[in-house]
Scaffold this motif. Structure first.
Motif, mmCIF file in Angstrom:
data_model
loop_
_atom_site.group_PDB
_atom_site.id
_atom_site.type_symbol
_atom_site.label_atom_id
_atom_site.label_comp_id
_atom_site.label_asym_id
_atom_site.label_seq_id
_atom_site.Cartn_x
_atom_site.Cartn_y
_atom_site.Cartn_z
ATOM 1 N N ASP A 67 44.408 1.669 36.097
ATOM 2 C CA ASP A 67 44.200 0.227 36.243
ATOM 3 C C ASP A 67 44.248 -0.496 34.899
ATOM 4 O O ASP A 67 44.655 -1.651 34.818
ATOM 5 N N ALA A 68 43.810 0.189 33.821
ATOM 6 C CA ALA A 68 43.807 -0.422 32.485
ATOM 7 C C ALA A 68 43.793 0.683 31.442
ATOM 8 O O ALA A 68 43.223 1.755 31.652
ATOM 9 N N LEU A 69 44.412 0.408 30.304
ATOM 10 C CA LEU A 69 44.481 1.351 29.199
ATOM 11 C C LEU A 69 43.739 0.795 27.992
ATOM 12 O O LEU A 69 43.907 -0.373 27.629
ATOM 13 N N GLY A 70 42.928 1.641 27.350
ATOM 14 C CA GLY A 70 42.287 1.246 26.122
ATOM 15 C C GLY A 70 43.254 1.327 24.957
ATOM 16 O O GLY A 70 44.342 1.920 25.070
ATOM 17 N N PRO A 71 42.911 0.748 23.822
ATOM 18 C CA PRO A 71 43.788 0.798 22.645
ATOM 19 C C PRO A 71 44.149 2.242 22.283
ATOM 20 O O PRO A 71 43.282 3.107 22.191
ATOM 21 N N GLY A 72 45.432 2.501 22.129
ATOM 22 C CA GLY A 72 45.900 3.818 21.723
ATOM 23 C C GLY A 72 46.076 4.814 22.842
ATOM 24 O O GLY A 72 46.549 5.928 22.595
ATOM 25 N N ALA A 73 45.723 4.465 24.065
ATOM 26 C CA ALA A 73 45.890 5.385 25.193
ATOM 27 C C ALA A 73 47.354 5.407 25.613
ATOM 28 O O ALA A 73 47.937 4.368 25.922
ATOM 29 N N THR A 74 47.955 6.571 25.616
ATOM 30 C CA THR A 74 49.357 6.739 25.997
ATOM 31 C C THR A 74 49.490 7.932 26.934
ATOM 32 O O THR A 74 48.575 8.740 27.076
ATOM 33 N N GLY A 75 50.661 8.037 27.555
ATOM 34 C CA GLY A 75 50.941 9.190 28.407
ATOM 35 C C GLY A 75 50.798 8.915 29.878
ATOM 36 O O GLY A 75 51.229 9.728 30.706
ATOM 37 N N VAL A 76 50.193 7.793 30.250
ATOM 38 C CA VAL A 76 50.115 7.366 31.644
ATOM 39 C C VAL A 76 50.468 5.884 31.701
ATOM 40 O O VAL A 76 50.418 5.177 30.687
ATOM 41 N N SER A 77 50.806 5.431 32.887
ATOM 42 C CA SER A 77 51.205 4.035 33.074
ATOM 43 C C SER A 77 50.356 3.392 34.155
ATOM 44 O O SER A 77 49.825 4.080 35.045
ATOM 45 N N ILE A 78 50.232 2.075 34.078
ATOM 46 C CA ILE A 78 49.509 1.330 35.108
ATOM 47 C C ILE A 78 50.138 1.643 36.465
ATOM 48 O O ILE A 78 51.353 1.606 36.631
ATOM 49 N N GLY A 79 49.286 1.982 37.427
ATOM 50 C CA GLY A 79 49.751 2.287 38.778
ATOM 51 C C GLY A 79 49.917 3.763 39.077
ATOM 52 O O GLY A 79 50.088 4.139 40.241
ATOM 53 N N ASP A 80 49.836 4.622 38.050
ATOM 54 C CA ASP A 80 49.952 6.065 38.282
ATOM 55 C C ASP A 80 48.754 6.571 39.082
ATOM 56 O O ASP A 80 47.606 6.209 38.805
ATOM 57 N N VAL A 132 43.168 10.831 28.027
ATOM 58 C CA VAL A 132 44.293 11.029 28.944
ATOM 59 C C VAL A 132 44.444 12.493 29.332
ATOM 60 O O VAL A 132 44.916 12.814 30.432
ATOM 61 N N ARG A 133 44.026 13.423 28.451
ATOM 62 C CA ARG A 133 44.188 14.842 28.782
ATOM 63 C C ARG A 133 43.342 15.250 29.986
ATOM 64 O O ARG A 133 43.564 16.327 30.570
#
Length: 344
Positions: A67-80, A132-133
């Motif tokens: 639903d939302a990503l914090g600063p620097g969070a990568t590897g997933v996308s909104i809606g996954d 994310v891991r």
């Protein structure tokens, strides 16, 4: 947002309104699509004051949509659509580097706690995942059907995989307790071993469930159970016993049932202990208390579900019905696993 919290020692869980959390650096927020209830939650709520920070949002089985990503969070996308790997560790030690964060030796000292077991859990409309891991793609699996695989599937899978050396074709495996974990354990044994599976429970309804998910034999868990298993195995006993209750009477059955050079896995947290040694357990028998499972094993569990080899029997509840679901869990009247769906 609404959440199910354990707010004070001795109280029942409550549905409360709390602020919607915002993800910090590297964190991910999920809109929860399903959350599972577990006997471990009851164990947490039986502990004395100070064991966990209160109030605490419950739920260590969770799936949701990013639903939302914090600063620097990568590897997933909104809606996954993602499942949460709940055994959070430090991410840096030898165990964590292998994906075995369930055995991270540094987590406790660093104050790292799993969601619903110290950190805010999944029985809420939104959940913050620390890294994310700790997210595993759910893919096309139904969230409600799959959420309990993150514990009720992963925990028995980890116990069984670590016992594979004792379970070749022709061996016998005993499953004690056909509840949320036990009925999945039976399916995993049928899927990945050549063992004959004997299930034990005190409830005839649970024994019927055991038969329906693949147990070769289903017996009453009483004073005659150990002798019956010895008879069925020609006096040898079971090469592996998986106790999903962990209470003194079931551990005694496990002790009397296990074969020489066999293995007892104490999975349930029923408060019992099992002395082992000369003249206590058979020669060569090992006793193990496994905890959760690895990230790689969670991927494997989801793959077993994806190909139809395992499934979780589910009773569905709304967030408002969660306190009643916990009462029924305590009474032992849930068939399989109770799952709360915040969106219902």
């Amino acid at each position: 947002m609404r959440a199910v919290q354990y707010r004070s020692v001795g109280s029942e869980p409550e549905v409360v309104e709390i602020p919607t959390p915002e993800p910090g650096p590297g964190q991910v927020r999920l809109k929860v699509t399903a959350a599972g209830l577990c006997h471990s939650d009851e164990f947490v709520m039986s502990l004395p004051e100070g064991a966990f920070p209160l109030p605490m949002t419950l739920g260590h089985e969770g799936v949701g949509v990013v639903d939302a990503l914090g600063p620097g969070a990568t590897g997933v996308s909104i809606g996954d659509s993602m499942a949460v790997y709940g055994a959070w560790g430090c991410g840096q030690c030898h165990a964590c580097s292998k994906g075995a964060e369930n055995y991270c030796p540094r987590a406790s000292a660093l104050g790292i706690q799993p969601p619903g077991l110290g950190a805010p859990g999944a029985l809420a409309e939104y959940l913050i995942v620390d890294d994310v891991r700790h997210l595993v793609p759910l893919g096309d699996l139904d969230p409600v059907a799959a959420v309990s695989l993150t514990d009720a599937g992963l925990t028995p899978y980890h116990a069984i995989v670590s016992s594979l050396g004792a379970l070749p074709a022709g061996s016998t495996a005993v499953v004690i307790g056909v509840g949320g974990l036990g009925h999945v354990g039976i399916q995993i044994l049928r899927a990945i071993t050549g063992a004959t599976v004997i299930a034990l429970d005190v409830s005839e309804e649970k024994l019927q469930l055991a038969r329906s998910v693949g147990a070769h034999r289903a017996l009453k868990s009483d004073e005659s159970a150990a002798a019956s298993i010895r008879e069925l195995t020609g006096g040898v006993g079971a090469q592996a016993v998986f106790d999903f209750v962990g209470a003194p009477p079931t551990l005694e059955i496990a002790r009397q049932t296990v074969a020489m050079d066999g293995v007892i896995q104490i999975v349930g947290i029923g408060g019992g202990t099992l002395p082992t040694g000369f003249f206590s357990t058979p020669m060569g028998a090992t006793v193990r208390a496994p905890y959760w499972g690895t990230r790689a094993e969670l991927l494997e569990v989801l793959d077993l579900a994806r190909c139809g080899a395992i499934h979780v029997e589910v009773e569905r509840f709304t967030l408002d019905e969660a306190p009643e679901a916990y009462r029924r869990l305590h009474e032992g009247t849930i068939r399989g696993r109770a799952v709360v769906v915040p969106g219902d």
